[in-house]
Write a protein that holds these residues in place. Structure first.
Motif: not given
Length: 451
Positions: A60-65, A67-69, A71-80, A127-133
């Protein structure tokens, strides 16, 4: 292979890994569990190794942030991500511990928790294979919540089961050995990722890379659950049951009723400085790299950071584990001092020669040293807690301690406010102060390995 030959091989492997002249010593475990200790040791070792490797693949400190960056997820999710991942794995544990207390054989809690984590990762993969943002961000947050709660179940269960099946002089060695093996495997994984060209620049390539990491981690947790089901656990005491929430709140009294336990919890709370230091070190290195004309800063890449962390686990795990079996309070103290020294050096370099932080070997060396310190803090405090507790209160001690630390981790989000108002240097100075206090308090704790 016959059962006799298999048992002989298990005993030989256990004797080699335990590295003790009297590998069959049985201290602080039921007599009925003594003969099964080799099998229990190896089952714990393989299960822990697989889950530690899985942790490195979906950090959660490295790979998930990352990944979300990508694949276009807003920064709010990364900070959580980190607050949810750490605190939700700890806060529910008081209630879980009471449920655990009412069950004579507790390994099935760990098995169920591992299966739950595997299921959450499979959901993330889909989710990674089917969604974005933004939709992807919400799905990951929900599944990470489920993953963390399942992780909390495992955290309580394994300390209780380990305390019933592994001798007091072998627990730190077990944890350290698992960290070393997982570190080696993480190192190899990082080298593979580094070899993947331009991770994140091509959307489809990123998608399949992250899907592969999530799928591999899910498979690791599934295999770990199957292995842990074979742990030979004798039934434990079930006294003290009752309403889970009421009993959980009553358990908090242990913080002031048991002075040694209360002092340990305070020390552990201060030790979170070693965990908070790593992401802020990464930020400092990234800022320094952005200020330089060159952008070839491999150790700030996904694979490079995993490489540094894996190397730290490989080299430090067994060292910290063996030392913890002799004096785990010293391990916590030295780890806190090492983390403090790394932060102090980083602040000094940033003030005097910030360009140096952009050098791969300087930045990578700081991350490596900080990871070594963090491994020491984790191995030391886990071994101290298991060895300090008894079979009757181990699950309660674990749950109370973890619940308090869960609150502390949530409060750690205030460091973001300090960063925005006073800058990252103020954050690092705060963590340095906490690290020094942790070192002093840890050194003053009684040596539970000599009890």
């Amino acid at each position: 292979m016959s059962s006799t030959e298999q048992q002989s091989l298990t005993n030989k492997l256990y004797g080699y890994l335990a590295e003790d002249e009297d590998a069959r010593v049985c201290k602080d475990i039921p007599d009925a569990a003594c003969n099964d200790q080799p099998q229990a040791f190896l089952a714990h070792l393989w299960a822990l190794t697989l889950t530690k490797l899985g942790d490195s693949l979906v950090s959660a400190r490295l790979v998930l942030p990352w990944m979300l960056t990508a694949l276009g997820a807003p920064s709010f999710f990364i900070s959580a991500l980190v607050p949810l991942r750490e605190s939700l794995a700890l806060l529910p544990q008081l209630i879980i511990a009471q449920q655990l207390r009412q069950t004579p054989v507790r390994k099935w809690f760990w098995v169920a928790g591992s299966l739950g984590q595997a299921a959450a990762l499979v959901g993330m993969l889909v989710a990674v294979l089917t969604t974005r943002g933004e939709l992807l961000g919400w799905i990951i947050i929900v599944l990470l919540t489920l993953f963390s709660i399942a992780r909390g179940v495992c955290s309580v269960a394994i300390k209780d089961v380990q305390g019933k099946t592994i001798s007091k002089t072998k627990r730190g060695r077990l944890t350290g050995l698992a960290a070393s093996i997982a570190g080696l495997l993480s190192l190899l994984t990082a080298l593979v990722i580094i070899g993947v060209p331009q991770v994140g620049s091509d959307n489809q390539a990123s998608e399949w890379l992250f899907a592969a990491l999530l799928g591999a981690a899910a498979l690791l947790w599934l295999c770990a659950a199957l292995i842990y089901a074979a742990v030979p656990e004798v039934p434990g005491a079930t006294e003290g049951g009752g309403n889970a929430l009421v009993e959980a709140l009553k358990s908090l009294r242990l913080l002031w009723q048991d002075r040694q336990f209360g002092q340990f919890v305070i020390t552990r709370a201060l030790l979170v400085a070693s965990a908070f230091a790593i992401p802020y070190l990464v930020v400092m290195i990234q800022v320094a790299g952005a200020d330089q004309t060159g952008d070839d800063l491999q150790l700030t890449s996904l694979g490079g950071l995993m490489l540094a962390s894996g190397l730290a686990g490989l080299l430090a795990g067994r060292f910290w584990g063996r030392w913890s079996d002799r004096a785990s309070h010293q391990v916590m103290a030295v780890a806190a001092l090492l983390a403090t020294a790394v932060m102090a050096i980083a602040v000094a370099v940033m003030a005097l020669a910030p360009a140096w932080l952009a050098q791969p070997w300087v930045g990578g060396g700081l991350i490596f040293a900080a990871a070594v310190a963090h491994h020491g803090a984790r191995v030391g405090r886990k071994t101290y807690l298991v060895d300090m507790a008894t079979q009757d209160n181990r699950a309660q001690f674990t749950a109370v301690s973890n619940t308090v630390i869960g609150v502390v981790l949530l409060l750690g989000m205030l460091l973001g406010v300090v960063d925005s108002l006073l800058g990252i240097e103020a954050v690092m100075l705060t963590l340095i102060g906490l690290g020094l206090l942790a070192a002093v308090r840890a050194w003053r704790l009684p040596n539970v390995q000599q009890d």
